[in-house]
Design a protein around this motif. Sequence first.
Motif, PDB file in Angstrom:
ATOM      1  N   ALA A  47       0.859  -1.188   0.000  1.00 53.89           N
ATOM      2  CA  ALA A  47       0.000   0.000   0.000  1.00 53.89           C
ATOM      3  C   ALA A  47       0.895   1.236   0.000  1.00 53.89           C
ATOM      4  N   LEU A  48       0.412   2.304  -0.586  1.00 52.59           N
ATOM      5  CA  LEU A  48       1.131   3.568  -0.522  1.00 52.59           C
ATOM      6  C   LEU A  48       1.166   4.055   0.920  1.00 52.59           C
ATOM      7  N   ASP A  49       2.261   4.665   1.307  1.00 54.15           N
ATOM      8  CA  ASP A  49       2.279   5.302   2.625  1.00 54.15           C
ATOM      9  C   ASP A  49       1.476   6.590   2.600  1.00 54.15           C
ATOM     10  N   VAL A  50       1.625   7.375   1.526  1.00 56.70           N
ATOM     11  CA  VAL A  50       0.848   8.609   1.375  1.00 56.70           C
ATOM     12  C   VAL A  50       0.426   8.751  -0.075  1.00 56.70           C
ATOM     13  N   LEU A  51      -0.856   8.993  -0.294  1.00 58.24           N
ATOM     14  CA  LEU A  51      -1.383   9.348  -1.607  1.00 58.24           C
ATOM     15  C   LEU A  51      -1.799  10.812  -1.550  1.00 58.24           C
ATOM     16  N   ILE A  52      -1.307  11.603  -2.487  1.00 59.54           N
ATOM     17  CA  ILE A  52      -1.618  13.029  -2.545  1.00 59.54           C
ATOM     18  C   ILE A  52      -2.502  13.266  -3.762  1.00 59.54           C
ATOM     19  N   VAL A  53      -3.707  13.761  -3.525  1.00 57.92           N
ATOM     20  CA  VAL A  53      -4.626  14.070  -4.617  1.00 57.92           C
ATOM     21  C   VAL A  53      -4.446  15.544  -4.973  1.00 57.92           C
ATOM     22  N   GLY A  54      -3.880  15.797  -6.135  1.00 56.86           N
ATOM     23  CA  GLY A  54      -3.588  17.148  -6.584  1.00 56.86           C
ATOM     24  C   GLY A  54      -2.093  17.354  -6.727  1.00 56.86           C
ATOM     25  N   ALA A  55      -1.656  17.671  -7.950  1.00 59.17           N
ATOM     26  CA  ALA A  55      -0.231  17.866  -8.213  1.00 59.17           C
ATOM     27  C   ALA A  55       0.071  19.311  -8.586  1.00 59.17           C
ATOM     28  N   GLY A  56      -0.699  20.235  -8.003  1.00 59.07           N
ATOM     29  CA  GLY A  56      -0.362  21.643  -8.098  1.00 59.07           C
ATOM     30  C   GLY A  56       0.705  21.971  -7.069  1.00 59.07           C
ATOM     31  N   GLN A  57       0.870  23.265  -6.776  1.00 58.96           N
ATOM     32  CA  GLN A  57       1.991  23.642  -5.912  1.00 58.96           C
ATOM     33  C   GLN A  57       1.891  23.006  -4.526  1.00 58.96           C
ATOM     34  N   SER A  58       0.715  22.941  -3.940  1.00 54.58           N
ATOM     35  CA  SER A  58       0.590  22.394  -2.587  1.00 54.58           C
ATOM     36  C   SER A  58       0.930  20.913  -2.553  1.00 54.58           C
ATOM     37  N   ASN A  73       7.488   6.136  -0.401  1.00 55.08           N
ATOM     38  CA  ASN A  73       6.475   5.280  -1.011  1.00 55.08           C
ATOM     39  C   ASN A  73       5.187   6.098  -1.141  1.00 55.08           C
ATOM     40  N   ILE A  74       5.249   7.081  -2.034  1.00 54.07           N
ATOM     41  CA  ILE A  74       4.153   8.040  -2.171  1.00 54.07           C
ATOM     42  C   ILE A  74       3.785   8.163  -3.645  1.00 54.07           C
ATOM     43  N   LEU A  75       2.630   8.768  -3.901  1.00 55.73           N
ATOM     44  CA  LEU A  75       2.189   9.031  -5.269  1.00 55.73           C
ATOM     45  C   LEU A  75       1.317  10.271  -5.265  1.00 55.73           C
ATOM     46  N   LEU A  76       1.506  11.111  -6.281  1.00 56.03           N
ATOM     47  CA  LEU A  76       0.608  12.236  -6.529  1.00 56.03           C
ATOM     48  C   LEU A  76      -0.241  11.892  -7.741  1.00 56.03           C
ATOM     49  N   ASN A 141       5.743  27.445 -14.939  1.00 54.71           N
ATOM     50  CA  ASN A 141       6.900  26.759 -15.507  1.00 54.71           C
ATOM     51  C   ASN A 141       7.923  26.404 -14.424  1.00 54.71           C
ATOM     52  N   TYR A 142       8.047  27.269 -13.437  1.00 60.28           N
ATOM     53  CA  TYR A 142       8.929  26.968 -12.289  1.00 60.28           C
ATOM     54  C   TYR A 142       8.461  25.711 -11.571  1.00 60.28           C
ATOM     55  N   LEU A 143       7.148  25.591 -11.357  1.00 58.17           N
ATOM     56  CA  LEU A 143       6.623  24.405 -10.682  1.00 58.17           C
ATOM     57  C   LEU A 143       6.819  23.152 -11.524  1.00 58.17           C
ATOM     58  N   GLN A 144       6.734  23.276 -12.842  1.00 62.96           N
ATOM     59  CA  GLN A 144       7.002  22.132 -13.710  1.00 62.96           C
ATOM     60  C   GLN A 144       8.465  21.690 -13.580  1.00 62.96           C
ATOM     61  N   TRP A 145       9.366  22.669 -13.524  1.00 61.83           N
ATOM     62  CA  TRP A 145      10.786  22.353 -13.310  1.00 61.83           C
ATOM     63  C   TRP A 145      11.007  21.732 -11.937  1.00 61.83           C
ATOM     64  N   LEU A 150      13.164  17.400  -8.860  1.00 63.70           N
ATOM     65  CA  LEU A 150      13.046  16.609  -7.638  1.00 63.70           C
ATOM     66  C   LEU A 150      12.547  15.191  -7.904  1.00 63.70           C
ATOM     67  N   ASP A 151      12.223  14.916  -9.166  1.00 65.88           N
ATOM     68  CA  ASP A 151      11.797  13.578  -9.577  1.00 65.88           C
ATOM     69  C   ASP A 151      10.619  13.093  -8.734  1.00 65.88           C
ATOM     70  N   LEU A 152       9.585  13.939  -8.651  1.00 69.07           N
ATOM     71  CA  LEU A 152       8.418  13.596  -7.845  1.00 69.07           C
ATOM     72  C   LEU A 152       7.471  12.692  -8.641  1.00 69.07           C
ATOM     73  N   PRO A 153       6.932  11.648  -8.008  1.00 65.99           N
ATOM     74  CA  PRO A 153       6.109  10.671  -8.727  1.00 65.99           C
ATOM     75  C   PRO A 153       4.669  11.162  -8.932  1.00 65.99           C
ATOM     76  N   VAL A 154       4.332  11.526 -10.162  1.00 58.66           N
ATOM     77  CA  VAL A 154       3.009  12.082 -10.474  1.00 58.66           C
ATOM     78  C   VAL A 154       2.356  11.249 -11.566  1.00 58.66           C
ATOM     79  N   ARG A 155       1.084  10.946 -11.383  1.00 56.52           N
ATOM     80  CA  ARG A 155       0.257  10.351 -12.438  1.00 56.52           C
ATOM     81  C   ARG A 155      -0.801  11.357 -12.846  1.00 56.52           C
TER      82      ARG A 155
END
Length: 484
Positions: A47-58, A73-76, A141-145, A150-155
């Motif tokens: 199981a994921l330790d943390v699932l984050i719904v929303g991949a905007g700045q927050s 072990n997280i996913l956005l 564009n800064y947030l996209q960079w 940081l190689d953040l895991p986003v779907r």
Amino acid sequence: MSLSTSTSFLRGDCLAALDARVRREVEMTAHPRSEWMQPRLFQGRPALDVLIVGAGQSGLVTAYALTRDRVRNILLIDRAPAGREGPWVTYARMPTLRSPKEQTGPDLGLASLTFQAWYEAQHGPTAFTDLHLIPAVDWHNYLQWYRKVLDLPVRNEAEAVAIAPGTLDDGGRCLLVTLANGEVLAARKLVLATGQDGTGEWWMPDFVRALPADRRAHTADVIDFGRLRGRTVAVLGVGASAMDNAAVALEHGARADVFCRRGAPSMVQQYRWLTFAGFLKHMGDLPDEWRWRIMSHIMRSREGFPADTYKRVLAFPDFRMHVERPWTGARMEDGRIRIDTPKGPFHADYAICGTGIRQDVTLRPELAPFAGKIATWRDRYVPPPAEKDDWMGGFPYLAPDFSFVERTPGEAPWLADIHVFGIGATMSFGPSGSSINALTSSIPRLVSGLTRGLFQGDLARHWESLRSYNVEQATLDWSRIVKD
């Protein structure tokens, strides 16, 4: 090689160098380094330790802070396509941010991760000095960079449509989040970084909503401004977003009339007052009466529009502001919209509502099935008559770690694993997940709550780990030890 090509090449080198510096500084400051998380299983799979719904700045900053604490072990997930997350290139129709350019937040104290560092790498060392306010597209564009470096895991294109309690294979607690495609994700902790309407809906009067869908919109909607050329656009509200939409309509050749129910729009931005460490760090620690008193004063004052926004609309002769003229009704009449007001009707071709958010967790499909179990401010605090406000009473009443609180204790303990990090946290903590300037204070509070819950949930394992810990610091030389 041309000058422009050479300049582009040099700036590419600068950005690559910044990327390398970020990764190095992240590694240099990675204390404590001990890996302390182990996967817990749901139906035989981690199981994921943390699932984050929303991949905007927050959501992105939450993910970065978690990885700093060795929770990886997280996913956005985000329902938007890649590159369309958040408001900055969608419904935020402002050319620049309203925050000072020196304001930090997502970097969490790492200088090489600031907007300034990224902007200077992109545009040269003096460009930031010459900058007035941060262009909204540059912030996006800064947030996209930021996400990439940081190689953040986003779907992307993954929408959460249902949330339910579940049980891990070892009997522990988890949440089951169903996506629009039918997939179910199991997670021990859930962060709702779902922005402005994450605990409610974008609101407009029912009589406006009843108009044909192609003749009205909320400021948060997709609007084809090109087809409004030569038309009259009526805008309800004179806050910043309402004025931004009026400006875009004017820029596309429309006439724009904005309507204020008061005698004059608010010209004071109360949110400027609260940008100091005492408030940002400790608003959530105050007694309920003070939290309600302060936030009700700020939110009742409404949002003032910036000087640059006002100059933007004043540049057009077809702009008008109507004061003391609320809308009391609307209907179609002879192919146009008739808007009723106390000063007589007004006819327009298109209506835009800058009327903000209605806080009501029953209106969010993923929360509606258990909305009655979630405590709101009206469930927990009765303000003095002079401070009563039904709208503010609809905000969720959150625990110190941004999690939902049960309306009836013991009825739904799993609500403590759902953490709200958006506009819904405003009554409990002031600007937090919804504000850039609060991230440096609110993210540590949120992430501390997440790691606290994960640690407590694994306490039996940690206890056994402690009892079996036998790593010796040195090897004794018994030839030098005398036993008398």
